[in-house]
Enzyme design. Structure first.
Site, mmCIF file in Angstrom:
data_model
loop_
_atom_site.group_PDB
_atom_site.id
_atom_site.type_symbol
_atom_site.label_atom_id
_atom_site.label_comp_id
_atom_site.label_asym_id
_atom_site.label_seq_id
_atom_site.Cartn_x
_atom_site.Cartn_y
_atom_site.Cartn_z
ATOM 1 N N HIS A 74 0.856 -1.187 0.000
ATOM 2 C CA HIS A 74 0.000 0.000 0.000
ATOM 3 C C HIS A 74 0.896 1.244 0.000
ATOM 4 O O HIS A 74 1.720 1.415 0.914
ATOM 5 C CB HIS A 74 -0.863 0.054 1.267
ATOM 6 C CG HIS A 74 -2.074 -0.815 1.225
ATOM 7 N ND1 HIS A 74 -2.007 -2.190 1.206
ATOM 8 C CD2 HIS A 74 -3.401 -0.496 1.213
ATOM 9 C CE1 HIS A 74 -3.249 -2.681 1.180
ATOM 10 N NE2 HIS A 74 -4.109 -1.684 1.178
ATOM 11 N N GLU A 104 -1.525 6.332 -1.251
ATOM 12 C CA GLU A 104 -2.953 6.425 -0.943
ATOM 13 C C GLU A 104 -3.129 7.628 -0.017
ATOM 14 O O GLU A 104 -3.658 8.662 -0.406
ATOM 15 C CB GLU A 104 -3.443 5.136 -0.256
ATOM 16 C CG GLU A 104 -4.917 5.167 0.128
ATOM 17 C CD GLU A 104 -5.336 3.986 1.029
ATOM 18 O OE1 GLU A 104 -4.465 3.373 1.681
ATOM 19 O OE2 GLU A 104 -6.550 3.713 1.099
HETATM 20 N N1 LIG Z 1 -7.417 1.225 2.330
HETATM 21 C C1 LIG Z 1 -6.546 0.751 3.236
HETATM 22 N N2 LIG Z 1 -5.323 1.301 3.328
HETATM 23 C C2 LIG Z 1 -4.434 0.837 4.217
HETATM 24 N N3 LIG Z 1 -4.695 -0.161 5.058
HETATM 25 C C3 LIG Z 1 -5.903 -0.732 5.020
HETATM 26 N N4 LIG Z 1 -6.425 -1.737 5.732
HETATM 27 C C4 LIG Z 1 -7.675 -1.927 5.313
HETATM 28 N N5 LIG Z 1 -7.983 -1.058 4.322
HETATM 29 C C5 LIG Z 1 -6.877 -0.298 4.113
HETATM 30 ZN ZN LIG Z 2 -6.206 -1.694 0.794
#
Ligand SMILES: Nc1ncnc2[nH]cnc12
Ligand SMILES: [Zn+2]
Length: 322
Positions: A189, A192
């Site tokens: 991730h 974001e």
């Molecule tokens: N969108 C997200 N970003 C980071 N961690 C997460 N855990 C669950 N959803 C998430």
């Molecule tokens: Zn996620």
């Protein structure tokens, strides 16, 4: 109309897919007060940090192997009903440990859910074990060690999720080395909640095949070119990005710009009921909000299959179905 299109999902957190009605029933079964997190059939949060808190709290009403089998089966049945042929579920065996169920029983319940769903509809699924940054680097290493040693053919990937503002990707290199050495596919991730630098960090420190979200790479056009040149696949979740106010609206969301810059993009739902979405809605948005044709959407679905953490035989079978 995208209901007739075959669908693939690479990025969905299992507990994040928990239908509110099921969570309500689970809370009642265990006598847990969930009213702070679930009201009038909707999950309650107001920013990224409170979303993560709500997510962790909701996860606590799923306690047994059978609870996890039921949750997994329920979500995969929902996907199969909208023509989904393949799903990668982000799972957290660490959560199993934290609630006293144990990582093995947690994963065994999830695998039973996959088996039940597949027996009904033929839907294929694989698991991506995730570490969560807000539980610290040691817990992320523990998750990687678990995934590496599990010897479970359904566990095919490793991810890093959670509070993106905690630490830098470099703090988690050891966990990714363990996962890579075990032959797991890697995804992180990034881009974001944090800006383009977090995507660059992920490429510099780990160079994963895929990035979860990655959409804020658009803030640095050299980085966008780097993603395109490397062929790094983005797991884009537009509905999640709008719900979390990463972008104010779909008109300013960079999905189309990233695609046109040559970055391989795919579509997923992330934590669908938390973000008032579903994979069905994400595909519909691809057509209605982003203006992609059926052929362009099918091409993104094929990109997802090409980037799936799956054996070559299954990949070939899936590609033949789109
Ligand atoms: N969108 C997200 N970003 C980071 N961690 C997460 N855990 C669950 N959803 C998430
Ligand atoms: Zn996620």
């Amino acid at each position: 109309m995208t209901s007739h299109l075959k669908k693939v999902e690479l990025h969905c957190h299992l507990e994040g897919a928990a239908p509110p009605a099921l969570t309500e029933a689970q809370a009642r079964k265990y006598g847990i007060d969930i009213s702070g997190q679930l009201r009038d059939g909707a999950y309650v949060w107001h920013d990224f940090a409170s979303f993560l808190e709500c997510y962790d709290k909701v996860s606590e009403v799923y306690k047994t192997e059978e609870d996890y089998a039921l949750l997994t089966e329920t979500y995969l049945d929902e996907l199969a009903a909208i023509n989904t042929i393949y799903s990668e579920l982000i799972v957290s065996p660490d959560h199993g440990k934290r609630i006293g169920l144990g990582a093995d029983a947690y994963i065994s319940g999830v695998c039973e859910g996959i088996r039940r769903a597949k027996a009904k509809s033929g839907i294929e699924a694989r698991l991506i074990v995730t570490g969560e940054r807000h539980f610290g680097p040691e817990s992320v290493i523990g998750a990687a060690e678990y995934a590496a040693k599990a010897g479970n053919p359904l566990i095919t990937g490793f991810n890093l999720a959670g509070e993106e503002r905690m630490g830098r990707v470099a703090d988690y290199i050891r966990a990714f080395d363990i996962a890579r050495d075990a032959g797991l596919g890697l995804t992180i991730h990034a881009g974001e909640v944090c800006g383009a630098f977090s995507v660059a960090d992920a490429l510099d420190a780990v160079r994963p095949a895929r990035i979860g979200h990655g959409v804020r790479a658009i803030e640095d056009l050299d980085l966008v070119k780097r993603l395109a040149d490397l062929g790094t696949v983005l797991e884009v979740c537009p509905g999640s990005n709008i719900a979390l106010r990463v972008f104010p609206d779909f008109a300013s969301h960079p999905l189309r710009r990233l695609k046109e810059a040559g970055v391989p993009v795919t579509i997923s739902s992330d934590d669908p009921p938390f973000f008032h979405t579903s994979l069905e809605r994400e595909y519909a948005l691809a057509a209605e909000a982003f203006g992609f044709s059926d052929a362009e959407i099918d091409a993104m679905t094929r990109t997802a299959i090409e980037a799936a953490f799956v054996d070559e035989e299954t990949r070939k079978t899936l590609l033949a179905r789109v």
